[in-house]
Motif scaffolding. Structure first.
Motif, PDB file in Angstrom:
ATOM      1  N   VAL A 190      -7.996  -2.193  -6.499  1.00 62.35           N
ATOM      2  CA  VAL A 190      -7.475  -2.802  -5.281  1.00 62.35           C
ATOM      3  C   VAL A 190      -6.047  -3.197  -5.651  1.00 62.35           C
ATOM      4  CG1 VAL A 190      -9.663  -3.063  -4.204  1.00 62.35           C
ATOM      5  CG2 VAL A 190      -8.319  -4.993  -5.782  1.00 62.35           C
ATOM      6  N   PHE A 206      -5.014  -8.307   1.573  1.00 60.12           N
ATOM      7  CA  PHE A 206      -6.341  -7.240   1.333  1.00 60.12           C
ATOM      8  C   PHE A 206      -7.204  -7.210   2.532  1.00 60.12           C
ATOM      9  CE2 PHE A 206     -10.334  -5.446  -0.410  1.00 60.12           C
ATOM     10  CZ  PHE A 206      -9.769  -4.439  -0.801  1.00 60.12           C
ATOM     11  N   THR A 244      -9.007 -11.122   6.255  1.00 56.93           N
ATOM     12  CA  THR A 244      -7.907 -10.945   5.437  1.00 56.93           C
ATOM     13  C   THR A 244      -7.967 -11.618   4.203  1.00 56.93           C
ATOM     14  OG1 THR A 244      -6.669 -10.186   7.400  1.00 56.93           O
ATOM     15  CG2 THR A 244      -5.529 -10.654   5.351  1.00 56.93           C
ATOM     16  N   GLN A 280      -5.513   0.645  -3.431  1.00 60.50           N
ATOM     17  CA  GLN A 280      -5.879   0.436  -2.051  1.00 60.50           C
ATOM     18  C   GLN A 280      -5.762  -1.011  -1.578  1.00 60.50           C
ATOM     19  OE1 GLN A 280      -9.943   1.995  -2.416  1.00 60.50           O
ATOM     20  NE2 GLN A 280     -10.584   0.252  -1.435  1.00 60.50           N
ATOM     21  N   THR A 281      -5.550  -1.436  -0.340  1.00 63.50           N
ATOM     22  CA  THR A 281      -5.222  -2.547   0.120  1.00 63.50           C
ATOM     23  C   THR A 281      -6.280  -2.786   1.425  1.00 63.50           C
ATOM     24  OG1 THR A 281      -3.644  -1.737   2.209  1.00 63.50           O
ATOM     25  CG2 THR A 281      -2.731  -2.488  -0.180  1.00 63.50           C
ATOM     26  N   GLU A 282      -7.408  -1.883   1.421  1.00 65.51           N
ATOM     27  CA  GLU A 282      -8.360  -2.548   2.335  1.00 65.51           C
ATOM     28  C   GLU A 282      -9.826  -1.710   1.760  1.00 65.51           C
ATOM     29  OE1 GLU A 282      -7.139  -0.634   5.962  1.00 65.51           O
ATOM     30  OE2 GLU A 282      -7.737   1.449   5.320  1.00 65.51           O
TER      31      GLU A 282
END
Length: 657
Positions: free
Chosen positions: A541, A546, A593, A646-648
């Motif tokens: 991540v 995020f 978030t 990845q940010t999610e």
């Protein structure tokens, strides 16, 4: 919310890959072999109480749709011991699993299906496409609707094939005991039988009965439940007619109290989710508490983030319990203490009034020390009381030894929970020494010794361990607290007690199907095989902002219960704590978030998601007395922080095709 998690395109199910198969007569099984069937992949691990609940939830579904439905258990181990093929085979036999099981010790199939929690259910349609992904337990109503829908759809298309599946039942084995769970000594006359003194009461769990054993540990003096065929079930009555379902803990009441209430023994009837009483004079078995419905935190409290505590009322037969695993008569409290494994709590039961109360634990799973009503436990499985009146607990899923200070040291203060050995849900090992560094592996039993020390049945390490707190030596010097090993090489010991002679220990060796005596060595062993963490694949991540989303779709015939606001909730924390700079804590909704700390390289995100749904049709008001359902799952997601990753992250609490 439902539309956001429906799959835009059909996803082909991945092949089933592992070390081997159980319950198939030695044959390998492929997805091609299952084509034409509706398949439920049950990702489980045999330490997990929620996984055991799912096994029982699936049984009526498997029976009802036996000609079109195939369940495949994909065993993806959490603990090191669970990767042992012999231990897995024993667990499949013990829990009477009547479907094929894939041994997936390296989590190959687990990763292929993006499983992240135990239990996870994946439904595959008759053409080999994924129809749904479900995390946690309590999905049987939705699964029933989904199977009916898929059956109708593929019957019409001509792609549904009826007939037997690949399950091959194993050959039965005859034994005196079968996976015994707990034992207590007979220290007073039971039913006027003075010759019972020196005998042992044992939960013969695999035979669904309670037995009284002679001191030779082989001869069954008498028994309650099971009958000639060792049948399981729930039925009160005479000794031979009564039925239990995988009973575990048992305790003997004081003689005067037994005369008052009409029974001598209290039994934790685990899979029946009940407490039972045995009158040893008449042989009769009665139900003391529990309505047979597995207890979940109710939807309103889940929505509000509240925690149940205190009395549950004076009608014990109308209270839902959840997998009571051990029971103990507490001289200090004057009550029966219950390790309620299924809700990660400690209950009390008053035989005089029938009152049930929550004594400790919020119901949230984890390791958190606090005052009793704010502490977190994880599958409480063993109980003992020391001479000071304190309660000691084997908290199995956190591999920990914990104590509730209820004796003289607690004075008038609120009882508090303290962890002596153990770190958390995914930390375990086999290490002696200073308690803060010592490690256990899924312990199930504890017993307090006269010298103030405590023995632990360290189940998955196959060992008996000893905790002794700081004390004075004979010369007056202070000796630091330590953990030592008394014996090892045992087959899943689940309970331990001091034998009547005071010079040996009696061990319930579950996977050897027997009770054994072991001598107490003059010099204890010293073991250091290291500390470990559950090895799950890490997710890369990106540090910084995020996004986390939990997918949930109410089953057919249910709708989100939004009468009092948002019926969904997220609770998020992290290990280490500084991994999470922002976004932790409790809040409504299934989106959050987060802000991840760029100075932390790796850690674990701890996520609990809840959603409340009630019976009713979309667009219509929920009837006042509609049945409501709580869906809940805990995830521990190992992450490593990398720039550009990845940010999610999206997890399914209940995702439908």
């Amino acid at each position: 919310m439902t539309e956001t998690i429906r799959r835009a395109e059909r996803v082909r199910a991945s092949e089933l890959v592992g070390r081997g198969w159980l319950n198939t007569g030695g044959k390998q099984v492929s997805l091609e072999d299952l084509r034409g069937k509706i398949v439920i992949l049950d990702f489980w691990t045999f330490c997990c109480i929620n996984c055991l609940h799912v096994l029982d939830e699936l049984r009526p579904l498997e029976e009802r749709f036996s000609d079109i439905l195939v369940t495949v258990g994909v065993h993806s181990p959490k603990f090191e011991h669970e990767a042992d093929p012999d231990a897995l085979a024993a667990a499949v036999e013990r829990y009477e699993i009547a479907h094929p099981v894939l041994d997936d010790p390296n989590l190959v199939t687990w990763q292929a299906y993006s499983a992240r929690a135990w239990p996870t259910l994946v439904v595959v349609d008759p053409q080999g496409y994924i129809a749904a992904s479900l995390a946690g337990e309590g999905h049987v109503a939705g699964l029933t609707s989904l199977v009916e829908e898929l059956a109708a759809e593929h019957e019409a298309k001509g792609t549904l094939h009826r007939g037997d599946g690949p399950y091959v039942p194993p050959e039965p084995v005859s034994r005196t005991l079968r996976f015994p769970g707990k034992a207590v000594p007979v220290t007073r006359d039971l039913g006027g039988q003075a010759d019972s003194l020196g005998n042992f009461l044992v939960s013969d769990t695999g035979h669904h009965r309670i037995v009284e054993l002679d001191p030779d540990l082989q001869t069954v003096v008498r028994s309650w439940g099971g009958g000639e065929d060792q049948e399981k079930g729930h039925h009160d009555g005479a000794a031979d007619d009564a039925r239990f379902n995988e009973p575990q803990g048992l305790t003997v009441l004081p003689e005067a109290l037994s005369a008052q209430v009409g029974y001598d023994i209290v039994v934790a009837d685990t899979v029946n989710h009940r407490l039972r009483g045995i009158n040893t004079s008449t042989g009769s078995v009665t139900t003391l508490a529990g309505n047979g419905v597995q207890r979940l935190l109710d939807a309103e409290r889940a929505r509000a983030g509240a925690v149940e505590s205190g009395s549950l009322g004076l009608d014990p037969l109308n209270v839902s319990l959840s997998s009571p695993w051990d029971v103990l008569w507490s001289e200090t409290l004057g009550l029966v203490v219950v390790a309620m494994a299924g809700t990660h709590q400690i209950f009390t039961f008053d035989p005089r009034t029938g009152e049930l109360s929550i004594f400790a634990g919020t119901g949230l799973e984890g390791l958190l020390d606090a005052e009793a009503d704010a502490a977190w436990f994880a599958q409480t499985s063993g109980l003992t009381e020391d001479a000071a009146g304190d309660l000691w607990i084997a908290d199995s899923e956190t591999s920990s030894l914990r104590v509730i200070r209820t004796g003289a040291a607690a004075e008038a203060a609120q009882p508090a929970v303290e962890t002596l050995v153990g770190e958390g849900l995914f930390d375990f090992g086999f290490r002696d020494g200073e308690p803060g560094q010592a490690r256990l592996q899924h312990p199930l039993g504890v017993t307090a010794l006269p010298d103030g020390s405590v023995l632990v049945a360290d189940t998955y390490n196959g060992a008996i361990r000893r905790y002794r707190g700081e004390h004075l030596a004979a010369d007056g010097t202070t000796v630091a607290a330590e953990v030592s090993t008394v014996a090892r090489g045992l087959k899943e010991p689940s309970d331990v007690l001091l034998d009547a002679d005071g010079t040996s220990l009696l061990v319930v060796e579950t996977n050897a199907h027997e009770l054994v005596r072991i001598a107490i060595p003059e010099d204890y062993l010293t073991v250091d095989e290291g500390a470990s963490q559950t090895q799950r694949p890490t997710t890369a991540v990106a540090p910084g902002e995020f996004s986390l989303d939990i997918g949930f779709a109410a089953p057919t015939g249910q709708k989100l219960d939004d009468r009092w606001g948002d019926p969904t909730q997220l609770k998020i924390s992290s290990s280490p704590e500084n991994l999470l700079l922002d976004g932790g804590g409790n809040s409504e909704g299934l989106h959050r978030t987060l802000r991840l700390n760029p100075e932390v390289t790796e850690g674990v995100l701890h996520i609990t998601a809840r959603a409340a749904a009630c019976d009713g049709a979309p667009g219509e008001e929920i009837p006042m007395h509609a049945a409501c359902h709580l869906y809940q799952q805990d995830w521990g997601i190992p992450v490593r922080l990398e720039e550009g990753a990845q940010t999610e992250l999206t997890l399914d609490l209940r995702g439908v095709r």
